[in-house]
Design a protein around this motif. Structure first.
Motif, PDB file in Angstrom:
ATOM      1  N   GLU A  54       0.810  -1.224   0.000  1.00  0.00           N
ATOM      2  CA  GLU A  54       0.000   0.000   0.000  1.00  0.00           C
ATOM      3  C   GLU A  54       0.839   1.269   0.000  1.00  0.00           C
ATOM      4  N   GLY A  55       2.137   1.137   0.210  1.00  0.00           N
ATOM      5  CA  GLY A  55       3.005   2.303   0.144  1.00  0.00           C
ATOM      6  C   GLY A  55       3.586   2.690   1.488  1.00  0.00           C
ATOM      7  N   GLN A  56       4.323   3.798   1.438  1.00  0.00           N
ATOM      8  CA  GLN A  56       4.985   4.308   2.633  1.00  0.00           C
ATOM      9  C   GLN A  56       4.147   5.442   3.202  1.00  0.00           C
ATOM     10  N   ARG A  57       3.965   5.433   4.507  1.00  0.00           N
ATOM     11  CA  ARG A  57       3.138   6.418   5.206  1.00  0.00           C
ATOM     12  C   ARG A  57       4.001   7.490   5.858  1.00  0.00           C
ATOM     13  N   ASP A  58       3.338   8.525   6.366  1.00  0.00           N
ATOM     14  CA  ASP A  58       4.034   9.531   7.155  1.00  0.00           C
ATOM     15  C   ASP A  58       4.774   8.826   8.277  1.00  0.00           C
ATOM     16  N   GLY A  59       5.954   9.266   8.556  1.00  0.00           N
ATOM     17  CA  GLY A  59       6.768   8.593   9.565  1.00  0.00           C
ATOM     18  C   GLY A  59       7.623   7.493   8.968  1.00  0.00           C
ATOM     19  N   GLY A  60       7.427   7.193   7.694  1.00  0.00           N
ATOM     20  CA  GLY A  60       8.274   6.242   6.996  1.00  0.00           C
ATOM     21  C   GLY A  60       7.846   4.793   7.025  1.00  0.00           C
ATOM     22  N   MET A  61       6.798   4.463   7.765  1.00  0.00           N
ATOM     23  CA  MET A  61       6.382   3.057   7.835  1.00  0.00           C
ATOM     24  C   MET A  61       5.782   2.604   6.505  1.00  0.00           C
ATOM     25  N   HIS A  62       6.038   1.338   6.174  1.00  0.00           N
ATOM     26  CA  HIS A  62       5.493   0.726   4.967  1.00  0.00           C
ATOM     27  C   HIS A  62       4.324  -0.163   5.376  1.00  0.00           C
ATOM     28  N   ILE A  63       3.267  -0.166   4.559  1.00  0.00           N
ATOM     29  CA  ILE A  63       2.047  -0.912   4.865  1.00  0.00           C
ATOM     30  C   ILE A  63       1.795  -1.966   3.789  1.00  0.00           C
ATOM     31  N   VAL A  64       1.513  -3.179   4.241  1.00  0.00           N
ATOM     32  CA  VAL A  64       1.074  -4.266   3.362  1.00  0.00           C
ATOM     33  C   VAL A  64      -0.269  -4.751   3.901  1.00  0.00           C
ATOM     34  N   ASN A  65      -1.292  -4.683   3.075  1.00  0.00           N
ATOM     35  CA  ASN A  65      -2.611  -5.200   3.444  1.00  0.00           C
ATOM     36  C   ASN A  65      -2.811  -6.555   2.793  1.00  0.00           C
ATOM     37  N   GLY A  66      -3.633  -7.372   3.413  1.00  0.00           N
ATOM     38  CA  GLY A  66      -3.898  -8.680   2.844  1.00  0.00           C
ATOM     39  C   GLY A  66      -5.209  -9.266   3.302  1.00  0.00           C
ATOM     40  N   TRP A  67      -5.534 -10.393   2.722  1.00  0.00           N
ATOM     41  CA  TRP A  67      -6.723 -11.142   3.108  1.00  0.00           C
ATOM     42  C   TRP A  67      -6.428 -12.622   2.933  1.00  0.00           C
ATOM     43  N   VAL A  68      -7.108 -13.407   3.758  1.00  0.00           N
ATOM     44  CA  VAL A  68      -6.890 -14.848   3.766  1.00  0.00           C
ATOM     45  C   VAL A  68      -8.243 -15.546   3.696  1.00  0.00           C
ATOM     46  N   SER A  69      -8.279 -16.643   2.969  1.00  0.00           N
ATOM     47  CA  SER A  69      -9.491 -17.456   2.892  1.00  0.00           C
ATOM     48  C   SER A  69      -9.540 -18.374   4.109  1.00  0.00           C
ATOM     49  N   LEU A  70     -10.628 -18.265   4.870  1.00  0.00           N
ATOM     50  CA  LEU A  70     -10.828 -19.100   6.067  1.00  0.00           C
ATOM     51  C   LEU A  70     -12.099 -19.932   5.886  1.00  0.00           C
ATOM     52  N   GLY A  71     -12.095 -20.765   4.891  1.00  0.00           N
ATOM     53  CA  GLY A  71     -13.277 -21.586   4.631  1.00  0.00           C
ATOM     54  C   GLY A  71     -14.356 -20.784   3.924  1.00  0.00           C
ATOM     55  N   HIS A  72     -15.437 -20.474   4.657  1.00  0.00           N
ATOM     56  CA  HIS A  72     -16.573 -19.773   4.053  1.00  0.00           C
ATOM     57  C   HIS A  72     -16.497 -18.267   4.194  1.00  0.00           C
ATOM     58  N   ARG A  73     -15.378 -17.759   4.686  1.00  0.00           N
ATOM     59  CA  ARG A  73     -15.238 -16.307   4.831  1.00  0.00           C
ATOM     60  C   ARG A  73     -13.780 -15.912   4.604  1.00  0.00           C
ATOM     61  N   THR A  74     -13.571 -14.626   4.463  1.00  0.00           N
ATOM     62  CA  THR A  74     -12.208 -14.114   4.374  1.00  0.00           C
ATOM     63  C   THR A  74     -11.962 -13.177   5.553  1.00  0.00           C
ATOM     64  N   GLU A  75     -10.713 -13.070   5.915  1.00  0.00           N
ATOM     65  CA  GLU A  75     -10.319 -12.157   6.996  1.00  0.00           C
ATOM     66  C   GLU A  75      -9.231 -11.229   6.459  1.00  0.00           C
ATOM     67  N   ASN A  76      -9.380  -9.948   6.746  1.00  0.00           N
ATOM     68  CA  ASN A  76      -8.374  -8.963   6.359  1.00  0.00           C
ATOM     69  C   ASN A  76      -7.314  -8.854   7.439  1.00  0.00           C
ATOM     70  N   PHE A  77      -6.114  -8.483   7.038  1.00  0.00           N
ATOM     71  CA  PHE A  77      -5.030  -8.255   7.984  1.00  0.00           C
ATOM     72  C   PHE A  77      -4.106  -7.192   7.414  1.00  0.00           C
ATOM     73  N   GLN A  78      -3.201  -6.706   8.258  1.00  0.00           N
ATOM     74  CA  GLN A  78      -2.256  -5.683   7.835  1.00  0.00           C
ATOM     75  C   GLN A  78      -0.907  -5.915   8.505  1.00  0.00           C
ATOM     76  N   CYS A  79       0.148  -5.756   7.728  1.00  0.00           N
ATOM     77  CA  CYS A  79       1.517  -5.802   8.241  1.00  0.00           C
ATOM     78  C   CYS A  79       2.110  -4.404   8.140  1.00  0.00           C
ATOM     79  N   VAL A  80       2.752  -3.976   9.204  1.00  0.00           N
ATOM     80  CA  VAL A  80       3.418  -2.679   9.236  1.00  0.00           C
ATOM     81  C   VAL A  80       4.915  -2.935   9.369  1.00  0.00           C
ATOM     82  N   PHE A  81       5.696  -2.319   8.477  1.00  0.00           N
ATOM     83  CA  PHE A  81       7.145  -2.441   8.467  1.00  0.00           C
ATOM     84  C   PHE A  81       7.763  -1.099   8.818  1.00  0.00           C
ATOM     85  N   GLY A  82       8.883  -1.130   9.540  1.00  0.00           N
ATOM     86  CA  GLY A  82       9.593   0.090   9.877  1.00  0.00           C
ATOM     87  C   GLY A  82      10.181   0.755   8.648  1.00  0.00           C
TER      88      GLY A  82
END
Length: 112
Positions: free
Chosen positions: A54-82
């Motif tokens: 998703e790009g680099q944010r103010d303060g320099g952190m990098h954001i990666v968004n994602g989603w995972v298949s959990l059977g009959h639904r999906t769940e969103n998640f986010q990873c934040v990198f320094g």
């Protein structure tokens, strides 16, 4: 299919100028680290996990968004990198920070 994507990414990277290639390599490593962390957290195969830089944010952190298949639904998640790190410094799932995800890049984990 995975090999075609990897080959295509390698071809694109080889045509970039060196400064762009370094950023592209870093983004690919962040995507891999986030997928790996999410696979462990959700106890799912990495083929069920999708991530997007998703790009680099103010303060320099990098954001990666994602989603995972959990059977009959999906769940969103986010990873934040320094700003200068390949480590996941925060992982969000189920709407809140989740401790214990991250703590090293993919290359660090392969050495353990």
């Amino acid at each position: 299919m995975r090999h075609r994507v990897t080959i295509a990414a390698a071809l694109v990277l080889s045509t970039l100028p060196p400064y762009r290639r370094a950023l592209a390599d870093r983004v690919l490593n962040m995507l891999s680290s986030c997928r790996f962390g999410a696979a462990g957290f959700f106890q799912r195969d990495m083929s069920l996990i999708n991530v997007q830089y998703e790009g680099q944010r103010d303060g320099g952190m990098h954001i990666v968004n994602g989603w995972v298949s959990l059977g009959h639904r999906t769940e969103n998640f986010q990873c934040v990198f320094g700003s200068n790190s390949m480590d996941i410094i925060q992982f969000f799932a189920y709407g809140k920070p989740q401790p214990g995800v991250g703590g090293g890049s993919v290359s660090d984990r392969s050495r353990k």
